[in-house]
Scaffold this active site. Sequence first.
Site, PDB file in Angstrom:
ATOM      1  N   GLY A   1       0.837  -1.200   0.000  1.00  0.00           N
ATOM      2  CA  GLY A   1       0.000   0.000   0.000  1.00  0.00           C
ATOM      3  C   GLY A   1       0.871   1.249   0.000  1.00  0.00           C
TER       4      GLY A   1
ATOM      5  N   THR B   1       1.718   3.282  -2.275  1.00  0.00           N
ATOM      6  CA  THR B   1       1.307   4.448  -3.070  1.00  0.00           C
ATOM      7  C   THR B   1       0.070   5.136  -2.496  1.00  0.00           C
ATOM      8  OG1 THR B   1       0.106   2.962  -4.524  1.00  0.00           O
ATOM      9  CG2 THR B   1       2.332   3.599  -5.212  1.00  0.00           C
TER      10      THR B   1
ATOM     11  N   GLN C   1      -2.102   7.019   0.807  1.00  0.00           N
ATOM     12  CA  GLN C   1      -1.777   8.116   1.735  1.00  0.00           C
ATOM     13  C   GLN C   1      -0.810   7.671   2.847  1.00  0.00           C
ATOM     14  OE1 GLN C   1      -4.611  10.986   4.104  1.00  0.00           O
ATOM     15  NE2 GLN C   1      -4.604   9.040   5.183  1.00  0.00           N
TER      16      GLN C   1
ATOM     17  N   LEU D   1      -0.284  -2.161   4.663  1.00  0.00           N
ATOM     18  CA  LEU D   1      -1.255  -1.076   4.499  1.00  0.00           C
ATOM     19  C   LEU D   1      -2.115  -1.285   3.257  1.00  0.00           C
ATOM     20  CD1 LEU D   1       1.161   1.941   5.168  1.00  0.00           C
ATOM     21  CD2 LEU D   1       0.071   0.420   6.810  1.00  0.00           C
TER      22      LEU D   1
ATOM     23  N   GLN E   1      -8.406  -2.544  -0.292  1.00  0.00           N
ATOM     24  CA  GLN E   1      -9.415  -1.780  -1.011  1.00  0.00           C
ATOM     25  C   GLN E   1     -10.078  -0.989   0.120  1.00  0.00           C
ATOM     26  OE1 GLN E   1     -11.982   0.205  -2.067  1.00  0.00           O
ATOM     27  NE2 GLN E   1     -13.291  -1.428  -1.276  1.00  0.00           N
TER      28      GLN E   1
ATOM     29  N   SER F   1      -8.811  -1.069  11.405  1.00  0.00           N
ATOM     30  CA  SER F   1      -9.580   0.150  11.175  1.00  0.00           C
ATOM     31  C   SER F   1     -10.692   0.337  12.196  1.00  0.00           C
ATOM     32  CB  SER F   1     -10.208   0.048   9.784  1.00  0.00           C
ATOM     33  OG  SER F   1     -11.228   1.002   9.640  1.00  0.00           O
TER      34      SER F   1
ATOM     35  N   GLU G   1     -13.449   1.313  11.503  1.00  0.00           N
ATOM     36  CA  GLU G   1     -14.704   0.863  10.879  1.00  0.00           C
ATOM     37  C   GLU G   1     -15.132  -0.496  11.426  1.00  0.00           C
ATOM     38  OE1 GLU G   1     -16.781   2.446   8.447  1.00  0.00           O
ATOM     39  OE2 GLU G   1     -15.592   4.186   9.024  1.00  0.00           O
TER      40      GLU G   1
ATOM     41  N   TYR H   1     -16.154  -3.814   3.593  1.00  0.00           N
ATOM     42  CA  TYR H   1     -14.802  -3.365   3.927  1.00  0.00           C
ATOM     43  C   TYR H   1     -14.480  -3.676   5.387  1.00  0.00           C
ATOM     44  CZ  TYR H   1     -11.190  -0.101   5.495  1.00  0.00           C
ATOM     45  OH  TYR H   1     -10.081   0.445   6.076  1.00  0.00           O
TER      46      TYR H   1
ATOM     47  N   LYS I   1     -11.691  -6.150   6.997  1.00  0.00           N
ATOM     48  CA  LYS I   1     -10.668  -5.655   7.928  1.00  0.00           C
ATOM     49  C   LYS I   1     -10.691  -6.437   9.246  1.00  0.00           C
ATOM     50  CE  LYS I   1      -8.076  -2.300   6.308  1.00  0.00           C
ATOM     51  NZ  LYS I   1      -6.613  -2.399   6.292  1.00  0.00           N
TER      52      LYS I   1
HETATM   53  P1  GDP Z   1     -15.040   6.147   6.349  1.00  0.00           P
HETATM   54  O1  GDP Z   1     -15.327   6.477   7.769  1.00  0.00           O
HETATM   55  O2  GDP Z   1     -13.839   5.262   6.183  1.00  0.00           O
HETATM   56  O3  GDP Z   1     -16.209   5.622   5.607  1.00  0.00           O
HETATM   57  O4  GDP Z   1     -14.573   7.555   5.677  1.00  0.00           O
HETATM   58  P2  GDP Z   1     -15.306   8.526   4.638  1.00  0.00           P
HETATM   59  O5  GDP Z   1     -14.481   9.767   4.621  1.00  0.00           O
HETATM   60  O6  GDP Z   1     -15.552   7.863   3.329  1.00  0.00           O
HETATM   61  O7  GDP Z   1     -16.745   8.822   5.305  1.00  0.00           O
HETATM   62  C1  GDP Z   1     -16.865   9.421   6.568  1.00  0.00           C
HETATM   63  C2  GDP Z   1     -18.312   9.751   6.848  1.00  0.00           C
HETATM   64  O8  GDP Z   1     -18.727  10.827   6.001  1.00  0.00           O
HETATM   65  C3  GDP Z   1     -19.304   8.617   6.577  1.00  0.00           C
HETATM   66  O9  GDP Z   1     -20.194   8.543   7.654  1.00  0.00           O
HETATM   67  C4  GDP Z   1     -20.040   9.041   5.325  1.00  0.00           C
HETATM   68  O10 GDP Z   1     -21.383   8.572   5.243  1.00  0.00           O
HETATM   69  C5  GDP Z   1     -20.027  10.552   5.502  1.00  0.00           C
HETATM   70  N1  GDP Z   1     -20.239  11.278   4.242  1.00  0.00           N
HETATM   71  C6  GDP Z   1     -21.186  12.234   4.010  1.00  0.00           C
HETATM   72  N2  GDP Z   1     -21.130  12.647   2.730  1.00  0.00           N
HETATM   73  C7  GDP Z   1     -20.129  11.959   2.128  1.00  0.00           C
HETATM   74  C8  GDP Z   1     -19.613  11.947   0.804  1.00  0.00           C
HETATM   75  O11 GDP Z   1     -20.063  12.668  -0.091  1.00  0.00           O
HETATM   76  N3  GDP Z   1     -18.563  11.097   0.553  1.00  0.00           N
HETATM   77  C9  GDP Z   1     -18.039  10.297   1.543  1.00  0.00           C
HETATM   78  N4  GDP Z   1     -16.994   9.501   1.264  1.00  0.00           N
HETATM   79  N5  GDP Z   1     -18.546  10.271   2.792  1.00  0.00           N
HETATM   80  C10 GDP Z   1     -19.561  11.082   3.091  1.00  0.00           C
END
Ligand code: GDP
Length: 337
Positions: free
Chosen positions: A9, A11, A13, A83, A86, A128, A130, A152, A156
């Site tokens: 991973g 490449t 962040q 790291l 997907q 994670s 998550e 995902y 994880k």
């Molecule tokens: P995650 O916690 O790994 O899923 O990181 P993300 O940055 O993809 O999402 C963080 C939170 O932002 C989640 O609860 C999403 O539902 C919310 N969110 C709200 N609007 C957006 C959007 O337009 N794009 C993404 N990626 N997340 C969003």
Amino acid sequence: MTKRALITGLTGQDGAYLARSLLTKGYEVLGLVRRSASAEFMQERLKWLGIHGDVRLVDGDMIDLSSLIRICRENQPDEIYNLAAQSFVTSSWSQPFLTGEVTALGATNLLEAMRLEVPGARFYQASSSEMYGLVQQPVQSESTPFYPRSPYAVAKLYAHWIAVNYRESFDLHVSSGILFNHESPLRGIEFVTRKVTDGVARIKLGLTDKLKLGNLDARRDWGHAADYVEAMWAMLQQDIPDDYVIATGRTTTVRQMCQIAFSHAGLNMEDHVEVDPAFIRPAEVDVLIGDPSKAKRVLGWEATTDLETMMREMVDADLVRVGFEIQKDRARVEAHG
Ligand code: GDP
């Protein structure tokens, strides 16, 4: 003696920030890369940090055990940082099988390669927050039960437990960092913080007027990736391998995070943000907030960058990037009359 680290991973962040940190510490850094047509583009983050010439790329794939065995045998890494994943939650519903193959079975492959070829090496697994999903405790620590809410997160969780299992079964030095969301100017555009800072820059520079987002009420514990890679390294310097929550201990809504970014550019979020149901997820993780006290106690690690500082850094970086795009477009138009 120079230590050698293998990063999968590379490449992404975290791979880029970790590589920079290890190079600064005097490591020789190897990065696993998949042969692909977009290989050049993939090195963008290493270029941004000015280290693309300093890392040795090795060809291989997380789903090809033989390639990982060969890489471990030929290079004898002292430390292995897994790291690779997907890593975008939304895509994991449209590509659940691929997500499981790379994120879950890929970790097993890498552990197996280490067990067979370099059992004395130290292994970091990128777990994670998550995995907590439908949170079972108001603040999540290493002992909080998991409840994954996306393919995902399920993948994880498999990877996390196989890492723990290899530590316990084979007495390997395997540690797992349960990292809460961590961002930076190198964050992929699909994640919400970077989507927002890129959107702010485009609105500020007049390319668009609207930014469409999903759930603005979700709460996350957001830290800076450059801080978080230091915790990964610190885990592998311990005599005893273990699992650690890495977080700031503060949670913020998507809406508040947006407000910080818009106001830094002198804009009013309410004038520009629209909620689009297309960005609402089939199952949401409503709130995450981590308890990093074990990491502080054992590793001496603490988050040093607050959300406001990080969002400002990200907005400024995107203003530069988008400004550069506009200049390039203008030059192209002028060149072609
Ligand atoms: P995650 O916690 O790994 O899923 O990181 P993300 O940055 O993809 O999402 C963080 C939170 O932002 C989640 O609860 C999403 O539902 C919310 N969110 C709200 N609007 C957006 C959007 O337009 N794009 C993404 N990626 N997340 C969003």
